[in-house]
Write a protein that holds these residues in place. Structure first.
Motif, PDB file in Angstrom:
ATOM      1  N   LEU A 108       0.829  -1.209   0.000  1.00  6.11           N
ATOM      2  CA  LEU A 108       0.000   0.000   0.000  1.00  6.11           C
ATOM      3  C   LEU A 108       0.862   1.258   0.000  1.00  6.11           C
ATOM      4  O   LEU A 108       0.585   2.218  -0.721  1.00  6.11           O
ATOM      5  CB  LEU A 108      -0.917   0.016   1.221  1.00  6.11           C
ATOM      6  N   LEU A 109       1.904   1.244   0.813  1.00  2.22           N
ATOM      7  CA  LEU A 109       2.822   2.380   0.873  1.00  2.22           C
ATOM      8  C   LEU A 109       3.436   2.661  -0.491  1.00  2.22           C
ATOM      9  O   LEU A 109       3.469   3.808  -0.949  1.00  2.22           O
ATOM     10  CB  LEU A 109       3.918   2.112   1.914  1.00  2.22           C
ATOM     11  N   GLU A 110       3.905   1.621  -1.155  1.00  2.00           N
ATOM     12  CA  GLU A 110       4.516   1.794  -2.478  1.00  2.00           C
ATOM     13  C   GLU A 110       3.491   2.238  -3.519  1.00  2.00           C
ATOM     14  O   GLU A 110       3.785   3.051  -4.382  1.00  2.00           O
ATOM     15  CB  GLU A 110       5.208   0.500  -2.921  1.00  2.00           C
ATOM     16  N   LEU A 111       2.281   1.721  -3.422  1.00  2.00           N
ATOM     17  CA  LEU A 111       1.218   2.122  -4.342  1.00  2.00           C
ATOM     18  C   LEU A 111       0.905   3.605  -4.183  1.00  2.00           C
ATOM     19  O   LEU A 111       0.784   4.343  -5.168  1.00  2.00           O
ATOM     20  CB  LEU A 111      -0.030   1.274  -4.098  1.00  2.00           C
ATOM     21  N   LYS A 112       0.805   4.057  -2.948  1.00  2.00           N
ATOM     22  CA  LYS A 112       0.558   5.485  -2.694  1.00  2.00           C
ATOM     23  C   LYS A 112       1.729   6.329  -3.184  1.00  2.00           C
ATOM     24  O   LYS A 112       1.541   7.413  -3.728  1.00  2.00           O
ATOM     25  CB  LYS A 112       0.324   5.719  -1.210  1.00  2.00           C
ATOM     26  N   ARG A 113       2.942   5.817  -3.005  1.00  2.00           N
ATOM     27  CA  ARG A 113       4.139   6.552  -3.439  1.00  2.00           C
ATOM     28  C   ARG A 113       4.163   6.746  -4.960  1.00  2.00           C
ATOM     29  O   ARG A 113       4.408   7.848  -5.425  1.00  2.00           O
ATOM     30  CB  ARG A 113       5.390   5.815  -2.977  1.00  2.00           C
TER      31      ARG A 113
END
Length: 124
Positions: A108-113
Protein backbone atom coordinates in the motif's frame (compact mmCIF):
# COMPACT_ATOMS: atom_id res chain seq x y z
CA UNK A 1 -7.44 5.11 2.15
CA UNK A 2 -7.47 4.31 -1.57
CA UNK A 3 -10.89 5.74 -2.24
CA UNK A 4 -11.27 6.73 -5.88
CA UNK A 5 -8.16 4.84 -6.98
CA UNK A 6 -8.62 2.52 -9.96
CA UNK A 7 -5.90 -0.16 -10.00
CA UNK A 8 -5.19 -2.81 -12.61
CA UNK A 9 -4.05 -6.01 -10.88
CA UNK A 10 -2.26 -8.60 -13.03
CA UNK A 11 -1.44 -11.82 -11.19
CA UNK A 12 -1.91 -15.44 -12.23
CA UNK A 13 -1.55 -17.08 -8.80
CA UNK A 14 -5.10 -17.15 -7.35
CA UNK A 15 -4.11 -16.75 -3.68
CA UNK A 16 -1.79 -13.82 -4.39
CA UNK A 17 -4.41 -12.26 -6.70
CA UNK A 18 -6.99 -12.48 -3.90
CA UNK A 19 -4.52 -10.89 -1.46
CA UNK A 20 -3.85 -8.03 -3.87
CA UNK A 21 -7.56 -7.51 -4.43
CA UNK A 22 -8.04 -7.28 -0.67
CA UNK A 23 -5.02 -5.00 -0.22
CA UNK A 24 -6.47 -2.42 -2.62
CA UNK A 25 -9.57 -2.22 -0.40
CA UNK A 26 -11.39 1.05 -0.90
CA UNK A 27 -10.12 1.38 -4.44
CA UNK A 28 -11.58 -0.14 -7.59
CA UNK A 29 -9.68 -3.20 -8.78
CA UNK A 30 -9.63 -4.02 -12.48
CA UNK A 31 -9.01 -7.76 -12.53
CA UNK A 32 -7.24 -9.55 -11.13
CA UNK A 33 -6.14 -10.48 -14.65
CA UNK A 34 -4.39 -13.82 -14.99
CA UNK A 35 -3.52 -13.77 -18.71
CA UNK A 36 -1.86 -11.33 -21.07
CA UNK A 37 -5.13 -11.05 -23.03
CA UNK A 38 -7.08 -10.08 -19.90
CA UNK A 39 -4.31 -7.69 -18.84
CA UNK A 40 -4.29 -5.96 -22.25
CA UNK A 41 -8.03 -5.46 -22.00
CA UNK A 42 -7.74 -4.16 -18.42
CA UNK A 43 -4.96 -1.79 -19.43
CA UNK A 44 -7.43 -0.02 -21.74
CA UNK A 45 -9.63 1.02 -18.81
CA UNK A 46 -10.05 4.79 -19.24
CA UNK A 47 -9.86 5.90 -15.61
CA UNK A 48 -6.96 3.70 -14.55
CA UNK A 49 -4.75 5.36 -11.89
CA UNK A 50 -2.14 2.65 -11.22
CA UNK A 51 -1.19 -0.95 -11.92
CA UNK A 52 0.34 -3.83 -9.98
CA UNK A 53 1.90 -6.29 -12.41
CA UNK A 54 3.42 -9.73 -12.11
CA UNK A 55 6.15 -10.17 -14.73
CA UNK A 56 5.60 -13.75 -15.87
CA UNK A 57 2.12 -15.05 -16.54
CA UNK A 58 1.27 -18.52 -17.76
CA UNK A 59 0.83 -17.24 -21.31
CA UNK A 60 3.81 -14.88 -21.55
CA UNK A 61 5.58 -11.93 -20.02
CA UNK A 62 3.98 -8.62 -19.17
CA UNK A 63 6.14 -6.42 -21.43
CA UNK A 64 3.42 -5.38 -23.94
CA UNK A 65 1.02 -4.47 -21.14
CA UNK A 66 3.73 -2.62 -19.21
CA UNK A 67 4.68 -0.62 -22.31
CA UNK A 68 1.04 0.29 -23.00
CA UNK A 69 0.55 1.49 -19.41
CA UNK A 70 3.76 3.52 -19.38
CA UNK A 71 2.80 5.11 -22.71
CA UNK A 72 -0.35 6.36 -20.94
CA UNK A 73 1.72 7.57 -17.94
CA UNK A 74 0.01 5.07 -15.63
CA UNK A 75 2.13 4.45 -12.52
CA UNK A 76 3.22 0.83 -12.30
CA UNK A 77 4.47 -1.42 -9.51
CA UNK A 78 6.10 -4.67 -10.54
CA UNK A 79 5.25 -7.39 -8.01
CA UNK A 80 7.10 -10.57 -8.84
CA UNK A 81 8.85 -13.61 -7.49
CA UNK A 82 11.43 -13.30 -10.26
CA UNK A 83 13.89 -10.65 -11.30
CA UNK A 84 12.91 -8.01 -13.82
CA UNK A 85 14.28 -9.13 -17.21
CA UNK A 86 17.50 -7.20 -18.03
CA UNK A 87 15.99 -5.68 -21.20
CA UNK A 88 13.10 -4.22 -19.19
CA UNK A 89 15.43 -2.98 -16.44
CA UNK A 90 17.60 -1.27 -19.07
CA UNK A 91 14.59 0.36 -20.78
CA UNK A 92 12.88 1.37 -17.54
CA UNK A 93 15.51 1.78 -14.80
CA UNK A 94 13.09 3.69 -12.54
CA UNK A 95 10.49 0.92 -12.27
CA UNK A 96 9.72 -0.10 -8.71
CA UNK A 97 10.17 -3.84 -8.41
CA UNK A 98 8.79 -5.50 -5.29
CA UNK A 99 9.64 -9.10 -4.46
CA UNK A 100 6.91 -11.55 -3.42
CA UNK A 101 5.86 -12.08 -0.71
CA UNK A 102 5.40 -8.62 0.73
CA UNK A 103 3.43 -7.33 3.69
CA UNK A 104 0.19 -5.63 2.54
CA UNK A 105 1.13 -2.43 4.36
CA UNK A 106 4.36 -2.11 2.39
CA UNK A 107 2.52 -2.72 -0.87
CA UNK A 108 0.00 0.00 0.00
CA UNK A 109 2.82 2.38 0.87
CA UNK A 110 4.52 1.79 -2.48
CA UNK A 111 1.22 2.12 -4.34
CA UNK A 112 0.56 5.48 -2.69
CA UNK A 113 4.14 6.55 -3.44
CA UNK A 114 3.92 5.84 -7.19
CA UNK A 115 0.54 7.53 -7.33
CA UNK A 116 1.88 10.67 -5.59
CA UNK A 117 4.96 10.68 -7.80
CA UNK A 118 2.81 10.45 -10.93
CA UNK A 119 0.50 13.23 -9.72
CA UNK A 120 3.49 15.42 -8.90
CA UNK A 121 5.09 14.78 -12.31
CA UNK A 122 1.81 15.56 -14.09
CA UNK A 123 1.49 18.89 -12.33
CA UNK A 124 4.93 20.07 -13.48
Amino acid sequence: MLSGLCVLVVEDEPIIAADLDETVEGGLVIGPCSTITEARQGARTPRLNAAILDVNLRDGDITPVLEALLARDIPVLIYTGAELPPKLRARHPDLIVLQKPLQPGRLLLELKRVRRHAAHAASH
